[in-house]
Enzyme design. Structure first.
Site, short mmCIF file in Angstrom:
data_model
loop_
_atom_site.label_atom_id
_atom_site.label_comp_id
_atom_site.label_asym_id
_atom_site.label_seq_id
_atom_site.Cartn_x
_atom_site.Cartn_y
_atom_site.Cartn_z
N GLU A 102 17.89 42.86 43.46
CA GLU A 102 17.14 42.84 44.87
C GLU A 102 18.16 43.23 45.80
O GLU A 102 19.32 42.75 45.86
CB GLU A 102 16.32 41.73 44.83
CG GLU A 102 17.14 40.29 45.04
CD GLU A 102 16.33 39.00 44.67
OE1 GLU A 102 16.10 38.83 43.52
OE2 GLU A 102 16.20 38.40 45.71
N CYS A 123 21.13 44.05 52.70
CA CYS A 123 21.68 43.09 52.16
C CYS A 123 21.79 43.49 50.54
O CYS A 123 20.68 43.64 49.91
CB CYS A 123 21.06 41.59 52.23
SG CYS A 123 21.66 40.40 51.12
N CYS A 130 24.59 34.91 38.85
CA CYS A 130 25.93 34.54 39.34
C CYS A 130 26.57 33.51 38.61
O CYS A 130 25.76 32.71 37.93
CB CYS A 130 25.89 34.21 40.74
SG CYS A 130 27.43 33.84 41.65
N CYS A 351 18.80 34.85 48.59
CA CYS A 351 19.18 35.71 47.38
C CYS A 351 18.92 35.08 46.08
O CYS A 351 18.89 34.09 45.86
CB CYS A 351 20.49 36.07 47.47
SG CYS A 351 21.53 34.60 47.27
#
Ligand code: SAH
Ligand code: SF4
Length: 366
Positions: A102, A123, A130, A351
């Site tokens: 995204e 962004c 992650c 995020c």
């Protein structure tokens, strides 16, 4: 011409958006084409935003065919676009392997006087998921899947600009992933984003945010790129950082600060400390004073971010009054501190959240 995505035909062709002008020029020369054609091709890609090789009318048909056999012009697919009342937009993209990433487009609150439209910050994500598993973050929740390629990063900008029908002013690596853990692709993408032949985003308009990978911060300091560095601090002591950021065990504060001293010795720009305010974890006045001391040591500025609720996690943000007290202490102590006015809370702008919903509709356990 066969589609690169038909099954049984091998991996998809690379996207041209991940190629540097110098590499393209070399390739063209090896095809017995004049090197200057690379400028023409990149002009089609980045200035005209062309999405079909057939439209590149100043190239020979033979060259267009050869390019078509070697590259694609886009590899991402738009899966969803969400806009919010404050005009923050969020884009969900599908990758070749079916994964999702995204990007969020955020208008700045303060436009320069006389500016007709606010500046836009995009962004971008640097990885799928992650591996660093910060306890408060949606991106870490489902673990790490893979690094993005430089093309997948650059294309986030191409798509966002196309979907929003306007140019982006700033790029921040604050979407999904730890950019310094995908160092080579991220640096390549920055060189492309920054290139005059490319999207031409000024280096000072590009910010890399890291959870504190000390060795890579040192490497970045030596690059000839004046990009900005943001460090996700979130705690002023090893004890607090360890509680919420496992990376602190690998690179404790002392090591991180040494790396930041080194970065400063090579750069003029101020470092930014990002500090999420999480109720009962890091929001005491005493924490503000400790943070002020660290901030002064490396001459940083502080961006305070009220915690954005993540489904499945129990953390919450302190009251606005408490946020103001924290910011006030930093300022009293001589630090430059901003309390981020939130954008896009209503569309899961933190995020990793949109992707989690797409890939794991039933939820993931923390
Ligand atoms: N991995 C890098 C960059 C991506 S995260 C990093 O950690 O810096 C970008 C920023 O979003 C980081 O400062 C991160 O701590 C912050 N963030 C993550 N989850 C958040 C949440 N739920 N609310 C507010 N900020 C969050
Ligand atoms: Fe990864 Fe950054 Fe989220 Fe930590 S805050 S899990 S490093 S994306």
């Amino acid at each position: 011409m066969s589609s690169p995505r038909l099954p049984g035909l091998g991996p998809p062709l690379p996207s041209l958006a991940g190629v540097l002008a110098s590499d393209l020029e070399q390739l063209l020369v090896s095809w017995n084409e004049p090197g200057f054609r690379s400028q023409q091709i990149l002009h089609w890609l980045y200035t005209k935003r062309c999405t079909e090789f057939s439209a590149m009318t100043n190239l020979s048909e033979t060259l267009r065919d050869r390019l078509r056999e070697s590259f694609r012009l886009r590899s991402l697919k738009t899966a969803r676009v969400q806009g919010s009342a404050d005009t923050t937009s969020k884009f969900l993209f599908r990758l070749d392997d079916g994964r999702f990433i995204e990007s969020v487009l955020i208008p700045a609150t303060e436009g320069a006087p006389g500016r007709r439209s606010p500046r836009r910050t995009l962004c971008v994500s640097s990885q799928v998921g992650c591996a660093y598993g910060c306890r408060f973050c949606a991106s870490g929740l489902a673990g790490f899947a893979r690094n993005l390629t430089a093309a997948e990063i650059v294309e986030q900008l191409l798509f966002a600009e196309q979907l929003a029908s306007r140019r982006v002013d700033n790029v921040v690596f604050m979407g999904m992933g730890e950019p310094l853990a995908n160092y080579d692709a991220v640096l390549r993408s920055i060189r492309i984003l920054n290139a005059q032949w490319g999207p031409n985003i000024g280096a000072r308009q590009i910010t890399v945010s890291t959870s504190g990978l000390a060795p890579q911060i040192r490497t970045l300091a030596e690059e000839n790129l004046q990009i900005r560095l943001a460090v996700s601090l979130h705690g002023p002591t090893d004890e607090i950082r360890e509680q919420i950021m496992p990376v602190n065990r690998r690179y404790p504060l002392a090591e991180l600060l040494d790396a930041l001293d080194f970065f400063r010795s090579r750069r003029k720009q101020r470092i930014t400390f990002e500090y999420i305010l999480i109720e009962g974890v890091n929001d005491e006045p005493a924490h503000a004073r400790l943070l002020a001391a660290l901030t002064r040591r490396v001459h940083a500025k502080v961006n305070l971010i009220p915690y954005n609720t993540v489904e499945g996690l129990t953390w919450s943000r302190p009251s606005p009054a408490r946020q103001q007290i924290f910011a006030g202490i930093l300022r009293e102590q001589g630090c430059l501190a901003t309390l981020r006015l939130e954008k896009g809370h209503d569309i899961d702008a933190a995020c990793g959240q949109l992707r989690l919903r797409e890939e794991f509709p039933a939820g993931v356990s923390a």
